[in-house]
Every structure is written in structure tokens, then in C-alpha cells.
Design a protein around this motif. Structure first.
Motif, short mmCIF file in Angstrom:
data_model
loop_
_atom_site.label_atom_id
_atom_site.label_comp_id
_atom_site.label_asym_id
_atom_site.label_seq_id
_atom_site.Cartn_x
_atom_site.Cartn_y
_atom_site.Cartn_z
N PHE A 184 28.48 -9.05 23.84
CA PHE A 184 28.04 -8.49 22.56
C PHE A 184 26.52 -8.39 22.50
N CYS A 185 25.84 -9.45 22.91
CA CYS A 185 24.37 -9.44 22.90
C CYS A 185 23.81 -8.35 23.81
N LEU A 186 24.46 -8.12 24.93
CA LEU A 186 23.97 -7.14 25.90
C LEU A 186 24.18 -5.70 25.44
N THR A 187 25.21 -5.46 24.63
CA THR A 187 25.61 -4.08 24.36
C THR A 187 25.45 -3.63 22.91
N VAL A 188 25.32 -4.57 21.97
CA VAL A 188 25.40 -4.19 20.55
C VAL A 188 24.33 -3.17 20.16
N ILE A 189 23.16 -3.27 20.74
CA ILE A 189 22.08 -2.31 20.46
C ILE A 189 21.83 -1.40 21.64
N SER A 190 22.09 -1.85 22.84
CA SER A 190 21.72 -1.10 24.04
C SER A 190 22.46 0.22 24.16
N LEU A 191 23.74 0.27 23.80
CA LEU A 191 24.50 1.51 23.95
C LEU A 191 23.97 2.63 23.05
N PRO A 192 23.82 2.42 21.75
CA PRO A 192 23.23 3.50 20.94
C PRO A 192 21.78 3.78 21.31
N LEU A 193 21.07 2.76 21.77
CA LEU A 193 19.66 2.95 22.16
C LEU A 193 19.57 3.88 23.36
N LEU A 194 20.48 3.75 24.32
CA LEU A 194 20.46 4.61 25.50
C LEU A 194 20.78 6.05 25.15
N LEU A 195 21.57 6.27 24.11
CA LEU A 195 21.83 7.63 23.66
C LEU A 195 20.61 8.22 22.97
N ASP A 196 19.94 7.41 22.18
CA ASP A 196 18.88 7.88 21.31
C ASP A 196 17.53 8.01 22.00
N LYS A 197 17.28 7.15 23.00
CA LYS A 197 15.96 7.10 23.62
C LYS A 197 16.06 7.26 25.13
N GLU A 198 14.93 7.62 25.74
CA GLU A 198 14.84 7.70 27.20
C GLU A 198 14.33 6.36 27.73
N LEU A 199 15.25 5.43 27.92
CA LEU A 199 14.93 4.09 28.42
C LEU A 199 15.88 3.72 29.53
N ASP A 200 15.46 2.80 30.40
CA ASP A 200 16.36 2.32 31.43
C ASP A 200 17.31 1.29 30.84
N PHE A 201 18.44 1.08 31.51
CA PHE A 201 19.48 0.23 30.94
C PHE A 201 19.06 -1.23 30.86
N VAL A 202 18.17 -1.67 31.74
CA VAL A 202 17.71 -3.07 31.69
C VAL A 202 16.87 -3.28 30.44
N THR A 203 15.96 -2.35 30.15
CA THR A 203 15.15 -2.44 28.94
C THR A 203 16.02 -2.40 27.70
N ALA A 204 17.05 -1.55 27.74
CA ALA A 204 17.96 -1.45 26.59
C ALA A 204 18.69 -2.77 26.36
N MET A 205 19.15 -3.41 27.43
CA MET A 205 19.85 -4.69 27.28
C MET A 205 18.91 -5.78 26.77
N LEU A 206 17.69 -5.80 27.30
CA LEU A 206 16.72 -6.80 26.84
C LEU A 206 16.37 -6.58 25.37
N THR A 207 16.29 -5.32 24.96
CA THR A 207 16.02 -5.03 23.55
C THR A 207 17.18 -5.50 22.68
N SER A 208 18.40 -5.29 23.16
CA SER A 208 19.59 -5.73 22.43
C SER A 208 19.58 -7.25 22.26
N ILE A 209 19.26 -7.96 23.33
CA ILE A 209 19.19 -9.43 23.25
C ILE A 209 18.10 -9.85 22.28
N ALA A 210 16.97 -9.15 22.30
CA ALA A 210 15.86 -9.49 21.41
C ALA A 210 16.24 -9.29 19.94
N VAL A 211 17.05 -8.26 19.66
CA VAL A 211 17.50 -8.03 18.29
C VAL A 211 18.37 -9.19 17.82
#
Length: 263
Positions: A184-211
């Protein structure tokens, strides 16, 4: 430049994280229900894949006892999940922008284009995670019950009522909750973030964890809402998932929008 000769899009700046409130969950659920009501056929299309898939799992596991189908289902469902979720996110995204005239092919086109972005890598992360959890669950079963019981459990479930079986179920539930929370921590924000922004998946997962780290109470509550609603929707022969999955998918987009600053 990409392999097709087209210029690659510029990388997006990682959005700042917002402080969330419990009211954001209620807002997201209301917005998710509103989006589903506005485009119900889109939600039903994506949810029926999981419902029908669940029925097939039941048939193969409990009727035909063809356990070997566990592997393709274990790999196939996590592989499809991010792409199906993206379809719901894109519907909410367009409705949020005031676009109500889009058609299914427009959404399918967005989903199809994700194969060239970071989403496939995210899918493989989820697959490896599920496979590891499956291996861990089998190891835990064998540790408590012994390998002979593991081979014969399909013929009798009385083993689970023994003290060792009850302890195994309790331990497995605890570990399962931990595994689910990490995913849940890895994906809750990372999946919509990858659709919305041009980011790599590692950054997206780290952002999700940070949220989740910034808003632990709200995000844990959101995870519990997802778990409870999904469980309740599964009780009537999985039929409730026809509604629960698209509403939660749309609501997840709105949780993402509430969790990050968007300029």
C-alpha cells in the motif's frame, strides 16, 4: 531521443507533499462515487475483469482443483492491476478538467500508451512482491503444519482447526497485514503519479512512501477503508466489486490530488 526518433518529454518536478486531514477521505469517496455515476460503463468495464477473474479462480481452485492455475493468476492479476487502475484514474482526471465528451477508445489509448512509460516496471515490482508473498505463505504453512499437510490440504481443512493450524492462521494474518501495508505504501500515490507526471517508478514509490510518512493517520485510515469496503464487496459472490472497485479507483485519484501540491 526515443527509439522512434521523437523527443522524450522533460522530466517532471516531484510535487511537494501536503498535510492531509481525515476529511480528505470523505471527500475522495464522494468524488469517486460522483465520477462513477457520471461514467458508470467505464467503471463497470474495468471492474468486470477482476470479478470475472475471481470467478475463474474459484472454478479452477475449488471445482476442478487444478492448483497449477495459481501461477498464471498470481502473475496475471498484479500485471494487469496498474493498467486497469490507470484507466479509472484517467477518467477522473478528464472529468476533473471538465472533459465529459471522451469515449472508451480515448481511455484505452491512454492505458495502451503506458506500456512505453514507467508503469510496466511498476507492474513487475508488484508481481515480484506477490510472488515473494506467495512463497513466504507456503513456507509459513510448511513450517507450522509440515510438508505432508501442504500436499493434502485440498482434501481436508480440518488441519486448520488444530492448535498449530490456528496459530499458523494468526501468524499468517499478521505477516499478511504487514505485507499489504508495505505494498500500500509503495503504490497508493505512485500509480496515479506515474500517470500524471514524467517520473521514474523509483521516485514515484519514494514519493508514495513519503506521503504515508507525512500523513500516517490519514493514509492508514484510507488503507483500512479500502480493505473493509473490498472485503464487504467480496461477500456476495464478488458482485459488490462491480461497484466498489471503480468507486475506490476513482477515489484513489482524488486522494492523490489531495496528497500532493499541483501547480
Amino acid at each position: 531521443m526515443s527509439e522512434t526518433g521523437q523527443a522524450l518529454p522533460a522530466a517532471s518536478r516531484v510535487p511537494d507533499i501536503r498535510a492531509m486531514e481525515m476529511g480528505d477521505i470523505g471527500y475522495a469517496l464522494r468524488a469517486g462515487w460522483r465520477d462513477f455515476r457520471r461514467k458508470p460503463m467505464m467503471g463497470l468495464f474495468f471492474s468486470h475483469i477482476y470479478v470475472v477473474g475471481g470467478w475463474l479462480i474459484y472454478i479452477f481452485f475449488f471445482v476442478t482443483e487444478q492448483v497449477w492455475w495459481a501461477l498464471p493468476f498470481t502473475v496475471g492479476f498484479p500485471l494487469m492491476a496498474p493498467f486497469l487502475a490507470v484507466g479509472l484514474y484517467e477518467v477522473s482526471h478528464r472529468l476533473e478538467q471538465g472533459d465529459t465528451d471522451f469515449r472508451r477508445n480515448d481511455i484505452f489509448g491512454v492505458v495502451w500508451r503506458q506500456r512505453l512509460r514507467q508503469l510496466p516496471l511498476m507492474s513487475w515490482v508488484i508481481i515480484v512482491y506477490f510472488l515473494f508473498w506467495s512463497f513466504f505463505a507456503h513456507m509459513l504453512f510448511a513450517l507450522f503444519m509440515g510438508p505432508s499437510v501442504l500436499m493434502n490440504v485440498s482434501s481436508s481443512y480440518a488441519y486448520l482447526l488444530q492448535p498449530e493450524g490456528l496459530l499458523m492462521l494468526l501468524t499468517g494474518t499478521g505477516f499478511g497485514a504487514v505485507f499489504a501495508f508495505v505494498l500500500f505504501c509503495l503504490t497508493v500515490i505512485s500509480l496515479p503519479l506515474l500517470l500524471d507526471k514524467e517520473l521514474d517508478f523509483v521516485t514515484a514509490m519514494l514519493t508514495s512512501i513519503a506521503v504515508v510518512k507525512r500523513n500516517p493517520k490519514v493514509m492508514i485510515a484510507w488503507g483500512m477503508v479500502i480493505a473493509v469496503l473490498t472485503f464487504l464487496a467480496m461477500l456476495p459472490a464478488l458482485l459488490g466489486l462491480f461497484i466498489a472497485l471503480p468507486v475506490l479507483g476513482h477515489a484513489s485519484w482524488h486522494i492523490y490530488r489531495r496528497a500532493l501540491e499541483h501547480n
